[in-house]
Write an enzyme that holds these catalytic residues in place. Structure first.
Site, mmCIF file in Angstrom:
data_model
loop_
_atom_site.group_PDB
_atom_site.id
_atom_site.type_symbol
_atom_site.label_atom_id
_atom_site.label_comp_id
_atom_site.label_asym_id
_atom_site.label_seq_id
_atom_site.Cartn_x
_atom_site.Cartn_y
_atom_site.Cartn_z
ATOM 1 N N HIS A 194 0.831 -1.212 0.000
ATOM 2 C CA HIS A 194 0.000 0.000 0.000
ATOM 3 C C HIS A 194 0.861 1.256 0.000
ATOM 4 C CE1 HIS A 194 -2.667 -3.178 1.621
ATOM 5 N NE2 HIS A 194 -3.520 -2.600 0.807
ATOM 6 N N LYS A 228 6.428 -4.432 -10.715
ATOM 7 C CA LYS A 228 6.150 -4.037 -12.102
ATOM 8 C C LYS A 228 5.738 -2.567 -12.179
ATOM 9 C CE LYS A 228 4.018 -7.420 -13.970
ATOM 10 N NZ LYS A 228 2.979 -8.377 -14.408
ATOM 11 N N LYS A 253 -3.580 -8.708 -6.716
ATOM 12 C CA LYS A 253 -3.989 -9.716 -7.711
ATOM 13 C C LYS A 253 -5.179 -10.486 -7.154
ATOM 14 C CE LYS A 253 -2.516 -11.137 -11.763
ATOM 15 N NZ LYS A 253 -1.775 -10.299 -12.745
HETATM 16 P P1 NAD Z 1 -5.643 -15.513 -21.637
HETATM 17 O O1 NAD Z 1 -6.600 -16.271 -20.815
HETATM 18 O O2 NAD Z 1 -6.144 -14.444 -22.546
HETATM 19 O O3 NAD Z 1 -4.751 -16.489 -22.535
HETATM 20 C C1 NAD Z 1 -4.046 -17.583 -22.055
HETATM 21 C C2 NAD Z 1 -3.882 -18.555 -23.210
HETATM 22 O O4 NAD Z 1 -3.030 -19.620 -22.809
HETATM 23 C C3 NAD Z 1 -5.209 -19.176 -23.647
HETATM 24 O O5 NAD Z 1 -5.324 -19.076 -25.049
HETATM 25 C C4 NAD Z 1 -5.091 -20.609 -23.168
HETATM 26 O O6 NAD Z 1 -5.824 -21.521 -23.960
HETATM 27 C C5 NAD Z 1 -3.608 -20.830 -23.290
HETATM 28 N N1 NAD Z 1 -3.123 -21.959 -22.502
HETATM 29 C C6 NAD Z 1 -3.644 -22.530 -21.389
HETATM 30 N N2 NAD Z 1 -2.877 -23.536 -20.970
HETATM 31 C C7 NAD Z 1 -1.856 -23.621 -21.848
HETATM 32 C C8 NAD Z 1 -0.738 -24.473 -21.968
HETATM 33 N N3 NAD Z 1 -0.516 -25.445 -21.090
HETATM 34 N N4 NAD Z 1 0.109 -24.272 -22.999
HETATM 35 C C9 NAD Z 1 -0.098 -23.287 -23.894
HETATM 36 N N5 NAD Z 1 -1.144 -22.447 -23.837
HETATM 37 C C10 NAD Z 1 -2.011 -22.609 -22.826
HETATM 38 O O7 NAD Z 1 -4.568 -14.933 -20.606
HETATM 39 P P2 NAD Z 1 -3.607 -13.697 -20.803
HETATM 40 O O8 NAD Z 1 -4.295 -12.495 -20.269
HETATM 41 O O9 NAD Z 1 -3.048 -13.698 -22.163
HETATM 42 O O10 NAD Z 1 -2.461 -14.060 -19.737
HETATM 43 C C11 NAD Z 1 -1.364 -14.916 -20.071
HETATM 44 C C12 NAD Z 1 -0.225 -14.634 -19.114
HETATM 45 O O11 NAD Z 1 0.139 -13.256 -19.208
HETATM 46 C C13 NAD Z 1 -0.523 -14.873 -17.636
HETATM 47 O O12 NAD Z 1 0.664 -15.301 -17.004
HETATM 48 C C14 NAD Z 1 -0.883 -13.499 -17.129
HETATM 49 O O13 NAD Z 1 -0.672 -13.354 -15.734
HETATM 50 C C15 NAD Z 1 0.086 -12.643 -17.919
HETATM 51 N N6 NAD Z 1 -0.297 -11.234 -18.044
HETATM 52 C C16 NAD Z 1 -1.484 -10.851 -18.591
HETATM 53 C C17 NAD Z 1 -1.781 -9.502 -18.702
HETATM 54 C C18 NAD Z 1 -3.029 -8.998 -19.367
HETATM 55 O O14 NAD Z 1 -3.140 -7.759 -19.575
HETATM 56 N N7 NAD Z 1 -3.961 -9.831 -19.756
HETATM 57 C C19 NAD Z 1 -0.872 -8.550 -18.222
HETATM 58 C C20 NAD Z 1 0.344 -8.969 -17.679
HETATM 59 C C21 NAD Z 1 0.617 -10.313 -17.601
#
Ligand code: NAD
Length: 469
Positions: A64, A94, A106
C-alpha cells in the site's frame, strides 16, 4: 508449477538476490517484500442445472505504499493463495519499474472457464465483486482490478456494473476496474497493450548491437524466428506485433498441443485454422507436437512464453535453443531454470518489465475515468488546424504542394489511441533503458536489475512518505 519451491518463494528469492545490491535496512526490505493482506473467500454458486457448488477465490494486496493497489483477476482451475500472493508481489515491482503510481494486487477465482456457462461465470463474477466491495477490497482509490488469465473486458463490465449498484460514490465509480469495454469507460488500446508492450520491449532489447553480438544475433527484429506459447490476449497480440515488426513465427503452443514449421507460419492463418478445426494441430505443412511444453525447446531465436507460470524448469532449461526469452506470462521461468539459462548466456527479458504494458495502459484508463474526458478531446482539432496552417504557409512560400496522403499524415492531430500507444512505447523504451543501465552498472542480469530498480523505488516511496525513517 514445477516441483521446485513455490511461486511466491521463487519471487522472494529473486527479490533477495537483488536486495544484496542495495543498501536498504533489513527491516525496510522485509516490509517491501511482505504481502500486506489477503482476503480468502468461499461462496456458493447455483449452477444452471440447479445444483450448488462452492467457489474459492482470493484477492491479495501486496503493498500500500501507493494507492490504489492494482492487479488483474485470474480465473483458472489451479489458482491458489500462494500464486495470487506471488502475482500481487510481482505487480508491486512491475508498477515501480514503469513508474505507474500503484501498489500491487492480484485476484484469483478457482474455476476453469471452459467448464462454466456464460451465465454461471456472470454469477461468479458478480458475487466475487460483491465480496470485494463488502470487505473494502475494491474502489477507485482502494484497489482496482483488471483482466488476467481467463478474464477479459466482459468480466470487467460485470464487475463495474455490480460495483456501481453497491457504491454510494458513483462519480468516480468507472475507475473501480480497468480493461473495460470501450463503450463502458474502457480505453482504446488496452486489450492489445500487454502484447504491444512485449513487442516494444523485445524490439528495444534487439536494438543494441553489443548485446546482440554476444548472442550471435544481428540487431533488429527482421527475420528473427519466434516461438509463442499461449495464443490468448498476451500471446496473440505479442505474436501479431512481432510478426508485423519482421519476425517469423516458427512455433506456437496452446493447451491442446503445439505446432512447429521451420520456414514460418502466418499468425492469421493459424487463427483461421484453429477457428475452423477447433485446434491449432494439423496446420498445413507444420509438425504436430504433443504438448505445448515440448515446443519450448525447438529451434528459434526468441521464445515468448505467454500462458502460465512454471513452464521452463530445471528439467527443460538445458534444452532451450532460443537465445532470447521474452517473458510475456508472469513467472514462466522458475528460479532454478533462470540460473541455468543465465549460465548458458541466454538473454532473459523479465516479466516484471516486459508484460508491464497492460498495467501502464490500465493507468491511462484509470486517469481517463477520473478526469471524465477522453484524451485528445481538447487538443486534437487545435493540433490539426495548427499543422494545416503551418503546412499551408510552407506551401505558399515554396510554391510546392504536398500529396494528399502525406499531407494527411502530417496534419493529423493525435487521437486517444495514438496517445495511448505513444505513452506505452515511451514507457517501455524508457524502462528498458533504465533496466539495462542498472544491469551494466551492477554487472547483473536484466531480472536482477529490474528487481533492484523496483526495490529502490518502493524504498524511496516509503522513506519520502515518512513511513520509514
Ligand atoms: P488468456 O486467458 O487471454 O490467454 C491464455 C492462453 O493460454 C489461452 O489461449 C489458453 O488456452 C492458453 N493456454 C492454457 N494452458 C496452456 C498451456 N498449457 N500451454 C499453452 N497455452 C495454454 O490470458 P492472458 O491475459 O493472455 O495471460 C497470459 C499470461 O500473461 C498470464 O501469465 C498473465 O498473468 C500474464 N499477463 C497478462 C496480462 C493482461 O493484460 N492480460 C498482463 C500482464 C501479464
Amino acid at each position: 508449477m514445477s516441483n521446485e519451491v513455490s511461486f511466491l518463494e521463487q519471487v522472494n528469492q529473486m527479490f533477495e538476490k537483488a536486495a544484496r545490491y542495495t543498501d536498504h535496512p533489513r527491516g525496510l526490505l522485509t516490509q517491501i517484500k511482505m504481502c500486506n493482506g489477503v482476503y480468502a473467500m468461499e461462496f456458493p454458486l447455483q449452477r444452471d442445472d440447479g445444483t450448488i457448488e462452492t467457489i474459492r477465490a482470493w484477492r491479495a494486496e501486496h503493498s500500500h505504499h501507493k494507492l490504489p493497489t492494482k492487479g488483474g483477476i485470474r480465473y483458472a482451475s489451479n489458482v491458489n493463495e500462494d500464486e495470487v500472493k506471488a502475482l500481487a508481489t510481482l505487480m508491486t515491482y512491475k508498477c515501480a519499474i514503469v513508474d505507474v503510481p500503484f501498489g500491487g494486487a492480484k485476484g484469483g477465482v478457482k474455476v476453469s472457464t471452459r467448464e462454466y456457462s456464460t451465465s454461471e461465470l456472470q454469477r461468479i463474477t458478480r458475487r466475487y465483486t460483491y465480496e470485494l466491495t463488502r470487505k473494502n477490497f475494491i474502489g477507485p482509490g482502494i484497489d482496482v482490478p483488471a483482466p488476467d488469465y481467463g478474464t477479459g473486458a466482459r468480466e470487467m463490465s460485470w464487475i463495474l456494473d455490480t460495483y456501481n449498484s453497491l457504491t454510494h460514490e458513483p462519480l468516480n465509480a468507472l475507475a473501480c476496474v480497468t480493461g473495460k469495454p470501450v463503450g463502458q469507460g474502457g480505453i482504446r488500446g488496452r486489450k492489445e497493450a500487454t502484447g504491444r508492450g512485449v513487442f516494444f520491449g523485445i524490439r528495444e532489447a534487439c536494438s543494441y548491437e553489443d548485446d546482440m553480438a554476444k548472442l550471435g544475433l544481428k540487431t533488429g527484429l527482421k527475420g528473427k524466428r519466434i516461438i509463442v506459447q499461449g495464443l490468448g490476449n498476451v500471446g496473440y497480440h505479442a505474436a501479431k506485433f512481432l510478426e508485423e515488426g519482421g519476425c517469423v513465427i516458427v512455433g506456437v503452443g496452446e493447451y491442446e498441443g503445439a505446432i512447429y514449421k521451420a520456414d514460418g507460419m502466418k499468425l492469421e492463418d493459424i487463427v483461421a485454422h484453429r477457428a475452423g478445426s477447433g485446434s491449432i494441430l494439423n496446420f498445413p505443412g507444420a509438425t504436430n507436437i504433443e504438448t505445448s511444453k515440448e515446443v519450448l525447446t525447438k529451434d528459434c531465436d526468441i521464445l515468448v512464453p505467454a500462458a502460465l507460470e512454471g513452464q521452463i524448469t530445471e528439467q527443460n532449461a538445458p534444452d532451450i535453443k532460443a537465445r532470447i526469452i521474452g517473458e510475456g506470462a508472469n513467472g514462466p521461468i522458475t528460479a532454478g531454470a533462470d540460473q541455468i539459462l543465465l549460465d548458458r548466456g541466454v538473454l532473459i527479458i523479465p516479466d516484471i518489465y516486459l508484460n508491464a504494458g497492460g498495467v501502464t495502459v490500465s493507468y491511462f484508463e484509470w486517469l481517463r475515468n477520473l478526469s471524465h474526458v477522453r484524451f485528445g478531446r481538447m487538443n486534437r482539432r487545435f493540433e490539426t488546424t495548427t499543422q494545416e496552417n503551418l503546412l499551408g504557409a510552407i506551401e505558399s512560400l515554396t510554391g510546392k504542394h504536398m500529396e494528399t496522403d502525406k499531407r494527411r499524415a502530417i496534419i493529423h492531430g493525435a487521437t486517444e489511441e495514438d496517445l495511448v500507444n505513444s505513452g506505452l512505447e515511451e514507457t517501455m523504451v524508457e524502462a528498458y533503458t533504465e533496466t539495462r543501465r542498472i544491469a551494466r552498472e551492477k554487472d547483473v542480469d536484466l531480472r536482477t536489475a529490474a528487481f533492484i530498480n523496483a526495490i529502490d523505488k518502493v524504498a524511496s516511496a516509503y522513506v519520502s512518505m515518512g513511513i520509514w525513517p
